[in-house]
Design an enzyme around this catalytic site. Structure first.
Site, PDB file in Angstrom:
ATOM      1  N   HIS A  89      45.562  -4.248   6.189  1.00 26.65           N
ATOM      2  CA  HIS A  89      44.924  -4.253   7.504  1.00 26.65           C
ATOM      3  C   HIS A  89      44.153  -2.982   7.834  1.00 26.65           C
ATOM      4  CE1 HIS A  89      48.460  -2.008   9.070  1.00 26.65           C
ATOM      5  NE2 HIS A  89      47.619  -1.599  10.002  1.00 26.65           N
ATOM      6  N   GLU A  93      39.001  -0.120   7.771  1.00 28.53           N
ATOM      7  CA  GLU A  93      38.818   0.945   8.742  1.00 28.53           C
ATOM      8  C   GLU A  93      38.822   2.319   8.077  1.00 28.53           C
ATOM      9  OE1 GLU A  93      37.624   0.334  11.788  1.00 28.53           O
ATOM     10  OE2 GLU A  93      39.263   1.276  12.890  1.00 28.53           O
ATOM     11  N   ASP A  94      39.784   2.542   7.202  1.00 24.00           N
ATOM     12  CA  ASP A  94      40.087   3.911   6.769  1.00 24.00           C
ATOM     13  C   ASP A  94      39.703   4.257   5.338  1.00 24.00           C
ATOM     14  OD1 ASP A  94      41.149   4.103   9.246  1.00 24.00           O
ATOM     15  OD2 ASP A  94      43.231   3.871   8.626  1.00 24.00           O
ATOM     16  N   ASP A 276      77.104  -4.115  34.412  1.00 21.89           N
ATOM     17  CA  ASP A 276      78.445  -4.677  34.276  1.00 21.89           C
ATOM     18  C   ASP A 276      78.437  -6.187  34.174  1.00 21.89           C
ATOM     19  OD1 ASP A 276      79.564  -2.263  34.148  1.00 21.89           O
ATOM     20  OD2 ASP A 276      80.232  -2.167  36.230  1.00 21.89           O
TER      21      ASP A 276
HETATM   22 MN    MN Z   1      47.620   0.241  11.198  1.00 24.74          MN
END
Ligand code: MN
Length: 718
Positions: A89, A93-94, A276
């Site tokens: 994923h 992008e990277d 409680d």
């Molecule tokens: Mn990510």
């Protein structure tokens, strides 16, 4: 087979270490066939190589993150494509890897999923307003063509929240707020409880660290003393059920922190009131067993009146099913019990994701949209009440939207109908912006005004002083607001432009009689207007401009010439500059262009319509000579006109495209092409195109005529 070991042995150096891969493959082996796991291993190898050398803020190698995201989805038993997309994923992008690379390696579906996640990453949430958050959620849902995209995105956000510790404080708070505003509600809307609960707790922890710590330690203290009691009651229930031969799993249930915090804040309860309460979940094999178990626990502890709810018969709006009851436990402590089947538990935890859970008999022809629809229709089937229909309607609108969401330059979100153009956007911002818009930028690039917009684009409108709406816009705007505003503007323009035109026509006619408005004088003018029943000069000019009153007759009347005006001087002349606006229009029947010999017809209510002298319609109009005026073109007309040519070509492949290219090369836009006739070896096509004048048109026709496949070119008057 030990997929993880086999793969890791293959990898070089540092990549050989196991960053969650072994645990992932263990999970995958519990539900996926071998060849699918192998494909997932290829995705790992591909991803590890792409992210090679990159590190997370925490210092861990980057690949540990996508593997953790994949693990979340594997825990929900999602299909292999979703797992592969989770592993990949972040590569687009990277890293230098492109969507096409992924498509080649892993197929179109996985590529689409990765592309979808990358696109979601690119949109930024600017404003903090509640309404903005709601539209932002809608925009995200509107953008996804496959629900698995949002599942990957939610898992991605979850792991980022789990590892938020390494971020600077300000960034932590921003991400935490975004998680509570955007992602947790989306998870809730899609019924994915496991994501919702964890996203909320982590969001709460990082947005309000102090409140979180206080509540957390108070709870831990309470839980410590409760543990014994919970254990004792679970055992008791378990053995009662076992004695009746019912196979069931009894779980002591803990409420999540954020829900306790919200209950205290919203309902103004004290901590002990909220805490409680002891929660239990009993999971059985089938629906009958649910009711059996209910009877048994009611015999074990006294039920609290009015607290029994049958969500199996009448499910909650997001598809949740369970039996709920509250019992008086030891020392009167309230025990909240949920009883449900394993299937119901799965749906309660995974919602829409339960529809992607891998099944061995899976049919591959079910498209993502189809499955989301299946989920919705299943919800619809379960529902009966009115409010749930509203919920379903709203989820449906989110998942299959008829709207798009775009950003203004300041980051506000503007919803528009699908197919809306930049002009619709301009009018949606403000009528004045629409009326004065001359150009538009989409994502900082200039585009034609008629450009349809797409989700999450940033749209900027360029306006100019004195700019006017173009009637042509009516052919492409989609919103009622734009349409109404343009029409309204046209109408008011018609008024002011017709005054101008009327004045020019009257001046011309007066000049033919050797007079002028000034020579006539105010007194005569006033008397004449009174006689005609007209309030002012302006109204008179307007009536003439709109063709409701004829200039030559009015001129005669004003001057006081009494003969019947049979002899109309032919010097009367209206000079057309092309900038007259809506009161001068060009006949669609003969499409006149500058350089043509033309006549003007005074059309009641529409001003002057220009026709070519050769136009067939002139014969009928000639019966009313008083409605015709002589017009001529100004020397320099600075605009383009629509013209039409017919082209006869040989039936050769690409002939049409060649003609179109030649026309474009000659600096002309083609508005429309139609085939008028097709014979065995030749065709006649008609082109509607934009030209400056006769010279321009002649040049285009010459160029087309010289083409090898062209037999004839003509300009015809229909
Ligand atoms: Mn990510």
């Amino acid at each position: 087979m030990d997929y993880a070991a086999a793969l890791l042995a293959k990898l070089p150096g540092a990549s050989r270490r196991d960053y969650g891969l072994r645990r992932l493959t263990d999970t995958l082996e519990s539900y996926l066939p071998g060849e699918q796991i192998e494909s997932i291993m290829r995705a790992y190898e591909f991803g590890a190589e792409a992210h090679e050398g990159q590190k997370r803020k925490s210092g861990e190698p980057y690949i540990s993150h996508p593997v953790a995201v994949a693990q979340e989805l594997a825990d929900m038993r999602l299909d292999a494509q979703a797992i592969e997309a989770a592993i990949l994923h972040d590569v687009v992008e990277d890293t230098p890897v492109s969507v096409t690379d992924i498509e080649e390696q892993f197929g179109a579906d996985v590529a689409l999923l990765v592309d979808g996640v990358s696109k979601l990453d690119q949109i930024e949430f600017h404003s903090r307003a509640e309404a903005q958050a709601e539209s932002f959620r809608k925009m995200m849902l509107a953008m996804i063509e496959d629900i698995r995209v949002i599942l990957v995105k939610l898992a991605d956000r979850l792991h980022n929240m789990q590892t938020l510790g390494a971020m600077p404080a300000e960034k932590k708070r921003r991400i935490a707020k975004e998680t509570l505003d955007i992602y947790a509600p989306i998870a809730n809307r899609l019924g994915i409880n496991r994501f919702k609960v964890e996203l909320e707790d982590l969001g709460f922890q990082h947005l309000y660290p102090y409140r979180y710590r206080v509540l957390d330690s108070a709870l831990k203290k309470a839980k410590g003393s409760q543990r014994q009691i919970v254990k004792r009651i679970s055992d008791e229930m378990q053995s009662t059920l076992a004695a009746e031969d019912i196979e069931a799993e009894v779980i002591g249930r803990e409420k999540h922190l954020y829900s306790i915090y919200k209950k205290m804040a919203e309902k103004k309860r004290s901590l002990s009131e909220v805490v409680d309460v002891y929660g239990f979940r009993i999971i059985v094999d089938n629906v009958n067993a649910c009711y059996q178990v209910l009877g048994l626990v009611h015999s074990l502890y006294k039920p609290m009146p009015g607290r029994f709810k049958d969500y199996i018969a009448i499910p909650r709006i997001n598809g949740y099913q369970s039996l709920h009851t509250t019992l008086f436990g030891p020392k009167g402590l309230p025990l909240e019990v949920q009883i449900r089947t394993r299937d119901m538990d799965r749906v309660a935890e995974s919602g829409v994701a339960s529809h992607w859970q891998y099944k061995a008999d899976e049919k591959s022809d079910a498209t993502p949209q189809r499955r989301a629809r299946d989920w919705l229709s299943k919800l619809a089937e379960l529902q009966s009440s009115g409010t749930s229909e509203e919920f379903l309607e709203s989820v449906k609108v989110d998942l299959f939207p008829d709207k798009i969401y775009v950003f203004t330059p300041t980051g506000d979100i503007m919803p528009l109908p699908k197919g809306a153009t930049t002009v619709d956007f301009a009018y949606a911002v403000h009528t004045d912006i629409g009326n004065r818009c001359v150009a538009a930028k989409v994502d900082r690039k200039l585009v034609p005004l008629r450009t349809p917009l797409a989700n999450s684009q940033t749209v900027e409108i360029v306006t100019a002083k004195g700019a006017k709406p173009n009637p042509n816009w009516l052919t492409f705007v989609r919103t009622a607001k734009a349409r109404t505003a343009i029409r309204h503007y046209m109408k008011s323009m018609l008024t002011s432009e017709s005054v101008d035109l009327g004045k020019r026509l009257l001046d011309q006619s007066l000049k033919d009689l050797g007079s002028s408005v000034r020579k006539i004088g105010k007194v005569r003018m006033k008397a004449a207007l009174e006689e005609l029943g007209i309030a002012s000069n302006i109204e008179l000019f307007q009536q003439i401009g709109l063709g409701e009153r004829l200039a030559p007759l009015t001129a005669r009347f004003l001057v006081g010439v009494t003969d019947d005006g049979e002899t109309r001087p032919d010097t009367a002349n209206l000079v057309i500059a092309g900038t007259e606006g809506v009161v001068v229009s060009y006949a669609r029947c003969c499409l006149p262009i500058p350089g043509d010999h033309v006549m003007g017809y005074l059309s009641t209510g529409r001003g002057v319509v220009i026709h070519r002298n050769s136009c067939g319609n002139l014969t009928t109009f000639r019966k009313q000579p008083e409605k015709w005026i002589t017009v001529s073109w100004e020397d320099k007309v600075d605009r383009e006109f629509t013209s039409q040519i017919n082209v006869e070509t040989l039936n050769k492949p690409g002939a049409l495209a060649e003609v179109a290219t030649t026309i474009a090369d000659a600096g002309s836009n083609i508005e429309e092409v139609s085939v008028l006739g097709r014979h065995e070896d030749c065709s006649v096509m008609s082109f509607l195109l934009q030209v400056r004048d006769r010279q321009h048109l002649a040049q285009i026709m010459r160029m087309v005529r010289n083409m090898p496949n062209v037999l004839r070119v003509s300009r015809e008057c229909a």
